[in-house]
Design an enzyme around this catalytic site. Structure first.
Site, short mmCIF file in Angstrom:
data_model
loop_
_atom_site.label_atom_id
_atom_site.label_comp_id
_atom_site.label_asym_id
_atom_site.label_seq_id
_atom_site.Cartn_x
_atom_site.Cartn_y
_atom_site.Cartn_z
N GLN A 158 0.81 -1.21 0.00
CA GLN A 158 0.00 0.00 0.00
C GLN A 158 0.85 1.27 0.00
OE1 GLN A 158 -3.56 -0.88 0.48
NE2 GLN A 158 -3.91 1.13 -0.43
N LYS A 204 -2.72 -0.95 6.62
CA LYS A 204 -3.70 -2.00 6.31
C LYS A 204 -4.14 -2.63 7.62
CE LYS A 204 -5.66 -4.09 2.75
NZ LYS A 204 -6.02 -3.58 1.43
N ASP A 242 -11.91 -4.00 2.02
CA ASP A 242 -11.06 -4.94 1.27
C ASP A 242 -11.87 -6.24 1.27
OD1 ASP A 242 -8.11 -5.29 0.16
OD2 ASP A 242 -8.49 -7.10 1.32
N SER A 301 -10.70 6.87 -2.87
CA SER A 301 -10.85 7.07 -1.42
C SER A 301 -10.21 8.40 -1.00
CB SER A 301 -10.16 5.94 -0.65
OG SER A 301 -11.02 4.83 -0.53
P1 NDP Z 1 -14.56 -9.11 -2.02
O1 NDP Z 1 -14.63 -9.66 -0.65
O2 NDP Z 1 -15.62 -8.19 -2.49
O3 NDP Z 1 -14.43 -10.28 -3.09
C1 NDP Z 1 -13.37 -11.18 -3.05
C2 NDP Z 1 -13.59 -12.21 -4.13
O4 NDP Z 1 -12.43 -13.03 -4.23
C3 NDP Z 1 -14.76 -13.12 -3.83
O5 NDP Z 1 -15.33 -13.55 -5.01
C4 NDP Z 1 -14.07 -14.25 -3.09
O6 NDP Z 1 -14.78 -15.49 -3.12
C5 NDP Z 1 -12.79 -14.38 -3.87
N1 NDP Z 1 -11.76 -14.97 -3.03
C6 NDP Z 1 -11.36 -14.55 -1.81
N2 NDP Z 1 -10.44 -15.36 -1.32
C7 NDP Z 1 -10.25 -16.30 -2.26
C8 NDP Z 1 -9.42 -17.45 -2.34
N3 NDP Z 1 -8.60 -17.77 -1.33
N4 NDP Z 1 -9.47 -18.19 -3.47
C9 NDP Z 1 -10.30 -17.86 -4.48
N5 NDP Z 1 -11.12 -16.81 -4.45
C10 NDP Z 1 -11.10 -16.05 -3.36
O7 NDP Z 1 -13.12 -8.38 -2.10
P2 NDP Z 1 -12.62 -7.30 -3.15
O8 NDP Z 1 -13.21 -7.53 -4.49
O9 NDP Z 1 -12.74 -5.98 -2.51
O10 NDP Z 1 -11.07 -7.64 -3.18
C11 NDP Z 1 -10.50 -8.56 -4.14
C12 NDP Z 1 -9.00 -8.28 -4.25
O11 NDP Z 1 -8.80 -6.91 -4.67
C13 NDP Z 1 -8.21 -8.42 -2.95
O12 NDP Z 1 -6.91 -8.90 -3.25
C14 NDP Z 1 -8.10 -6.98 -2.43
O13 NDP Z 1 -7.00 -6.80 -1.59
C15 NDP Z 1 -7.93 -6.25 -3.77
N6 NDP Z 1 -8.24 -4.85 -3.74
C16 NDP Z 1 -9.48 -4.40 -3.38
C17 NDP Z 1 -9.75 -3.04 -3.40
C18 NDP Z 1 -11.12 -2.50 -3.10
O14 NDP Z 1 -11.34 -1.30 -3.31
N7 NDP Z 1 -12.09 -3.31 -2.68
C19 NDP Z 1 -8.71 -2.05 -3.71
C20 NDP Z 1 -7.47 -2.64 -4.18
C21 NDP Z 1 -7.25 -3.97 -4.14
P3 NDP Z 1 -15.55 -15.98 -1.81
O15 NDP Z 1 -16.82 -15.17 -1.78
O16 NDP Z 1 -15.78 -17.42 -2.06
O17 NDP Z 1 -14.68 -15.73 -0.63
#
Ligand code: NDP
Length: 448
Positions: A114, A129, A169, A380
């Site tokens: 970050q 974080k 996140d 943000s």
């Molecule tokens: P969400 O919780 O909204 O979604 C996460 C998604 O990834 C879900 O579909 C989840 O499935 C899947 N997932 C999580 N863990 C695993 C795993 N171990 N194996 C396979 N699939 C997995 O999170 P975000 O969309 O917010 O975040 C996704 C990524 O983006 C993360 O790495 C986060 O750090 C990054 N990120 C997010 C930002 C944001 O603004 N939200 C900003 C920058 C980066 P399930 O429902 O089954 O857990």
């Protein structure tokens, strides 16, 4: 790649020894140190003043107990973390992750990444974080609320709109941010912009929900345009089906691409006619169901158990948007064999080092997370500035600022790579450009 510089090698060894067992943190530090070799050769002052030594050590780590009572009246105890990694260029800023896999090493890797990501946005925000090993999946709204209230009852002592501003996140979306904000307001008796990703009714920014996914596509578009390509007509595979994946899908579709696959932690769906996003949004955002339910609404779609198979689907563009290390060497080989043109990271560190090396060695354009997913935190930071002056901007205005920020990030990291003779290496470019601003601020601020 490996670290050849003796000083950086020694530093890497110390990081591994001081932070035993934290493999994700080691991986994130190693990737940055590898990129810094040419920088410290040109700028020995960074070594002389211990800048990199300070940079790999968080300014502060807060670790706390989060007790709460479930719907059966049973006491549950989780662990909470906030890593305030670096405040050289602004207050700590970074999301909160609620997922059972969370431990100190995950939060440290995310906080470390970050620092550079926030620096690349060009906005005045430091790196931090936080999170918990709490799993919101399968919990009732009231359980999530009680957990969030307990979490904030400790966290509020350490945050503030000029100190540390958390956001969402994995596992922390609008619902969780709402409960966290409500509790902060209640116990501090202050209505302050201390969290971002808030609801529109209480200080949130239009386009923040969409920002990371949209920003990823704007970055990818800039990269493609630079090489004479566009989204239009491409087949795209996107992993995950959360916030980032959903809005990356929406923007890629708007840009004329066909998104054919999405996933969750159980498996992936393949819809050769193109993902019906309304179905996905209803399932994931409203009903909080599993992605496999999608095939009940789309008879020509397939569901496959397991996550990694998603990378064997032929595509021109791949956007990993789920979690760390989800795209490994075998996945990279499958993507290359199927003729992928670009891989841009929406999740944090979703590609293993071996996968990145293989993709780049095979002339695949590669956009690293700290650049390509910086749109969320950039928006943000816009939310923070609007909270300070107590007004808001239209969706279109925020969206157009986001697009400009992502285009600038692409330009700046490409130029940073070129400046060190590493043309096209956006991993090195992002690390170098992100590092330089923070390192210069640290030099100017003295040993603190
Ligand atoms: P969400 O919780 O909204 O979604 C996460 C998604 O990834 C879900 O579909 C989840 O499935 C899947 N997932 C999580 N863990 C695993 C795993 N171990 N194996 C396979 N699939 C997995 O999170 P975000 O969309 O917010 O975040 C996704 C990524 O983006 C993360 O790495 C986060 O750090 C990054 N990120 C997010 C930002 C944001 O603004 N939200 C900003 C920058 C980066 P399930 O429902 O089954 O857990």
């Amino acid at each position: 790649m490996s670290i050849t510089n003796e000083y950086l090698q020694g530093l890497m060894e110390r990081v591994e020894k001081r932070n035993p067992g934290e493999k994700e943190f080691h991986q994130a530090v190693r990737e940055v140190l590898e990129s810094l070799e040419p920088v410290i050769e040109r700028h020995p002052e960074y070594v002389k003043h211990g800048v990199i030594e300070s940079l790999v050590e968080p300014e502060r780590i807060i670790k706390f107990r989060v007790p709460w009572v479930d719907d059966n009246g049973v006491v549950q105890v989780n662990r909470g973390f906030r890593v305030q990694f670096n405040s050289a260029i602004g207050p700590y800023k970074g999301g909160l992750r609620f997922h059972p896999s969370v431990y100190e090493g995950i939060i440290k890797f995310l906080g470390f990444e970050q620092i550079f990501k926030n620096s690349l946005t060009g906005l005045p925000i430091g790196g931090g974080k936080g999170g918990s090993d709490f799993d919101p999946k399968g919990k009732s709204d009231l359980e999530v609320m009680r957990f969030c209230q307990s979490f904030m009852t400790e966290l509020y002592k350490h945050i503030g709109s000029y100190t540390d501003i958390p956001a969402g996140d994995i596992g922390v979306g609008a619902r969780e941010i709402g409960y966290l904000f409500g509790q902060y307001k209640r116990i501090s008796n202050t209505f302050a912009g201390v969290l971002t990703g808030k609801g529109l009714e209480y200080g949130g920014s239009l386009a923040r929900t969409e920002a990371t996914g949209y920003g990823l596509c704007y970055f990818t578009e800039a990269l493609l345009n630079d090489h004479g390509f566009t989204f239009k007509g491409n087949t795209v595979v996107i992993s995950g089906s959360g916030n980032v994946a959903i809005y990356a899908t929406q923007k890629a579709q708007q840009m004329g691409a066909t998104v054919v696959a999405l996933s969750d932690s159980n498996g992936y769906i393949y819809d050769p006619e193109g993902i019906d996003l309304a179905v996905v949004k209803q399932l994931k955002e409203v009903e909080r169901k599993r992605i496999k339910e999608y095939v009940n609404f789309r008879p020509n779609a397939e569901y496959h158990e397991g996550c990694r198979g998603i990378w064997t689907i032929p595509c021109g563009l791949a956007l990993p948007c789920a979690t760390q290390n989800e795209l490994d060497l075998d996945s990279a080989k499958a993507l290359v064999a199927n003729g992928v043109k670009a891989v841009c990271e929406g999740a944090n560190m979703p590609s293993t080092p071996e996968a990145i090396e293989y993709l780049m060695a095979n002339d695949v354009f590669f956009g690293p997370a700290k650049a390509s997913n910086a749109g969320g935190v950039a928006t943000s930071a816009l939310e923070m500035s609007r909270n300070s002056i107590r007004n808001s901007w239209s969706f279109e205005r925020v969206d157009s600022m986001l697009r400009e920020i992502m285009q600038n990030i692409y330009k700046n990291i490409s130029e940073a790579a070129a400046e060190y003779g590493l043309d096209g290496n956006l991993v090195a470019g992002a690390n170098i450009a992100g590092f330089t601003k923070v390192a210069n601020a640290m030099l100017n601020e003295g040993v603190v």
